[in-house]
Enzyme design. Sequence first.
Site, PDB file in Angstrom:
ATOM      1  N   ALA A 108      70.024  28.634  71.835  1.00 24.35           N
ATOM      2  CA  ALA A 108      70.670  29.104  71.068  1.00 24.35           C
ATOM      3  C   ALA A 108      72.020  28.172  71.000  1.00 24.35           C
ATOM      4  O   ALA A 108      72.317  27.696  72.051  1.00 24.35           O
ATOM      5  CB  ALA A 108      70.950  30.713  71.093  1.00 24.35           C
ATOM      6  N   GLY A 140      66.696  29.813  74.160  1.00 27.39           N
ATOM      7  CA  GLY A 140      65.906  29.920  73.021  1.00 27.39           C
ATOM      8  C   GLY A 140      65.012  29.012  73.070  1.00 27.39           C
ATOM      9  O   GLY A 140      63.871  28.893  72.172  1.00 27.39           O
ATOM     10  N   GLU A 148      62.097  30.121  74.806  1.00 21.03           N
ATOM     11  CA  GLU A 148      61.503  31.200  74.063  1.00 21.03           C
ATOM     12  C   GLU A 148      60.678  30.940  72.952  1.00 21.03           C
ATOM     13  O   GLU A 148      59.638  31.337  72.558  1.00 21.03           O
ATOM     14  CB  GLU A 148      62.635  32.216  73.721  1.00 21.03           C
ATOM     15  CG  GLU A 148      63.406  32.724  74.978  1.00 21.03           C
ATOM     16  CD  GLU A 148      64.718  33.619  74.804  1.00 21.03           C
ATOM     17  OE1 GLU A 148      65.664  32.947  74.181  1.00 21.03           O
ATOM     18  OE2 GLU A 148      64.668  34.592  75.216  1.00 21.03           O
ATOM     19  N   GLU A 156      70.588  31.762  80.484  1.00 18.80           N
ATOM     20  CA  GLU A 156      71.580  32.683  80.108  1.00 18.80           C
ATOM     21  C   GLU A 156      72.504  33.350  81.050  1.00 18.80           C
ATOM     22  O   GLU A 156      73.623  33.714  80.736  1.00 18.80           O
ATOM     23  CB  GLU A 156      70.626  33.804  79.163  1.00 18.80           C
ATOM     24  CG  GLU A 156      70.177  33.387  77.891  1.00 18.80           C
ATOM     25  CD  GLU A 156      68.794  32.654  77.842  1.00 18.80           C
ATOM     26  OE1 GLU A 156      68.253  32.370  79.122  1.00 18.80           O
ATOM     27  OE2 GLU A 156      68.128  32.405  76.939  1.00 18.80           O
TER      28      GLU A 156
END
Length: 260
Positions: free
Chosen positions: A66, A111, A114, A134
């Site tokens: 992200a 992300g 993911e 993260e």
Amino acid sequence: MSYETILLNVEKGIATITFNRPKALNALNAELLTEFSAALDEVAENKDVHVLVLTGSGEKAFVAGADITELAKLNALQAKLFAKKGHDAIGKLQGLSIPVIAAVNGFALGGGSEMALACDFIYASEAAKFGLPEITLGIIPGFGGTQRLPRLVGANMAKEMILTGKMLSAAEAKEIGMVNRVLAPDALMEETLKTAGAIAAKGRVPVRAAKQAVNSGLNVDLATGCAIEVDAFALCVASSDAKEGTSAFLEKRKPVFNAG
Ligand code: CO8
């Protein structure tokens, strides 16, 4: 439709979406997630598309996570909305009826991992790196990593990755079952498109039915999963693909699916 943060290309029954913010290592910001979601709708509505491939632009990254510049400004409510936006887009990706292959060309972090985990399988360049870093930022995965990673590689391996935030090489990711094939960087797209082409040449009905049967079966007990398979099998037998496949075998010729 044209996009600013992704590229969408359709050729020979295969759609390719390329995450295209190379200066930020293709990080997922709100604009990219909105455009990605719209591109998935476009792909889903295009009857000529049989397989989707995801990759990243530039030499370095698939998606480096992200967008941390955007994340850093969010309060708790905004973070929840942003996480939901990511979940919605990635859920839409996973729910596509056509197969999706991730061609991971570089960093797939946070992300990015993911996103790849929501694809049907992953091919990786030798230069790829996977991880959920993260925890290092004082947060946890927010686009499905705590759920999809343990389902794929087992809870203990997933917890080690999530709790340490460490990166895995492509070879290590293959060893734990995250990645199907590791390829030289310049062979990644060619080999991915070859596999995508092989799937695109199969019948549309059995390809979708097989994907759906596997995915639905993962969330239920074995007896229910086998019942799902029986229904899906019957649907395939009634299709023109089964007629073509079996006739071609008996007539000693190659089947031609998706001709019309
Ligand atoms: N977001 C924004 N910009 C990024 C990101 C990112 N995730 N990653 C890299 N960039 C930018 C850098 O800031 C840099 O920009 P600039 O040139 O303007 O300084 C440019 O990309 C190049 O990066 P580096 O100079 O850092 O390149 P290096 O080769 O030195 O390092 C790394 C590459 C190791 C990939 C490094 O960039 C890095 O560690 N990036 C961050 C990786 C990360 O922590 N990802 C996880 C993000 S959090 C997340 O994904 C949570 C998902 C769920 C969100 C839920 C919402 C609530």
